[in-house]
Scaffold this motif. Structure first.
Motif: not given
Length: 333
Positions: A152-178
């Motif tokens: 559990g001590l490593m969850f923030d560093s491991m999952l945090g990177k995936d969340f950041e990349k996921g939001i970045e990808n979500l931005g690309v998808v959403s902005e392309t639609i617009v």
């Protein structure tokens, strides 16, 4: 031999210490990341609310292209879910469910990792200027397993990177639609309503003229019978056969009433629809109709009736066709 014995005793002491310390480590783990996307909340929300689109932006869905996915309850909105199965140890198997969905505001999820337990997650959408601030959160109870507590001590560093990349990808998808001006298709339930309407077989080339005639008669009927219009006018295209259209034009009213002649009064039952807004001239409505039809097929829905258009802009009050908005509805299940 004595050295080996001392070494083993030392290992036991260290192991015991690790177990003891583990019970003082956090049992509850929380991970959260945020980012801003240059697209309206409606656009961003629907990329999360539709589980079919997760493969386009969620990091875990992109690790294994061969991952097997099955959708449940249409895969869209509250109660929707998908199960996944992968031979990749970093992906594994599990089930994700949308447990709550508040349009353009928030989405709650639950992930079942099978023998590894469950976790809860959430997405928050906040309008910021012309964009959207997205917050992605994750919570898990690690229980009393010492190894899980240390992990559990490593969850923030491991999952945090995936969340950041996921939001970045979500931005690309959403902005392309617009940028491409693509319609946003949603699943909605329209409650039952009272209406007055007229139905006729007309030539396609005379559609606008005949619609004007029918809406004029309906408006006069409403005025003469002291009825109140409760929503914008609509049209249902019951059948298109070559150049002929079986067209019904209607206006929602406060209650069902007695009619005569060509005017009908009734109650439209509540229905589930796939819907999207069309912006601009009515001459290009066919493009948005086709987009919705394709979306219905691609997302596994079944068409169960005729399409309906609701005219949200009155052409007599707004001469600029670029500002016209028409909501298109396809009944589905």
């Amino acid at each position: 031999m004595k050295k080996l014995k001392n070494f083993l005793i030392g290992l036991l002491i260290v192991a015991l210490a690790l177990v003891i310390v583990a019970f003082f480590l956090p049992r509850q783990v929380h991970v959260e990341r945020s980012g801003t996307i240059e697209a309206p909340p409606k656009v961003v929300f629907n990329q999360v609310n539709n589980l079919h689109t997760w493969e386009k932006w969620a990091v875990w869905n992109q690790i294994d292209p061969e991952m097997k996915v099955e959708f449940e309850n249409t895969g869209v909105g509250e109660g929707a879910a998908y199960t996944w199965e992968s031979e990749n140890s970093n992906v594994g198997s599990g089930r994700l469910t949308i447990t709550a969905s508040e349009p353009y505001d928030s989405i709650a999820t639950e992930m079942d990792f099978m023998e590894k337990g469950t976790s809860s997650g959430y997405f928050l959408f906040e309008e910021v200027g012309k964009g959207t601030k997205v917050t992605w959160g994750f919570d898990i109870d690690l229980g009393n397993n010492p190894a899980d507590r240390w992990m559990g001590l490593m969850f923030d560093s491991m999952l945090g990177k995936d969340f950041e990349k996921g939001i970045e990808n979500l931005g690309v998808v959403s902005e392309t639609i617009v940028q491409e001006g693509r319609p946003i298709v949603e699943i909605v339930t329209v409650p039952e309503f009272n209406y007055v309407s007229m139905r006729s077989n007309i030539q396609f080339e005379n559609t606008s003229t005949q619609m004007g005639v029918m809406y004029g008669k309906l408006s006069n009927f409403i005025d003469n019978n002291d009825l109140m219009m409760t929503d914008t006018p609509y049209a249902i295209y019951h059948k298109i056969d070559g150049t002929m259209i079986d067209l019904e034009c209607g206006i929602p009213v406060e209650y069902k009433t007695e009619t005569n002649g060509d005017i009908i009064s009734g109650i439209m039952p509540a229905k589930k629809y796939a819907t999207a807004d069309h912006f601009g001239s009515h001459e290009t409505l066919g493009e948005t109709h086709q987009f919705i039809q394709n979306w219905i097929v691609e997302n596994g829905f079944e068409l169960v009736g005729s399409p309906m258009e609701k005219y949200l802009t009155d052409p007599q009050k707004e001469p600029d066709v670029s500002k016209w908005v028409t909501a298109i509805y396809y009944p589905v299940r």
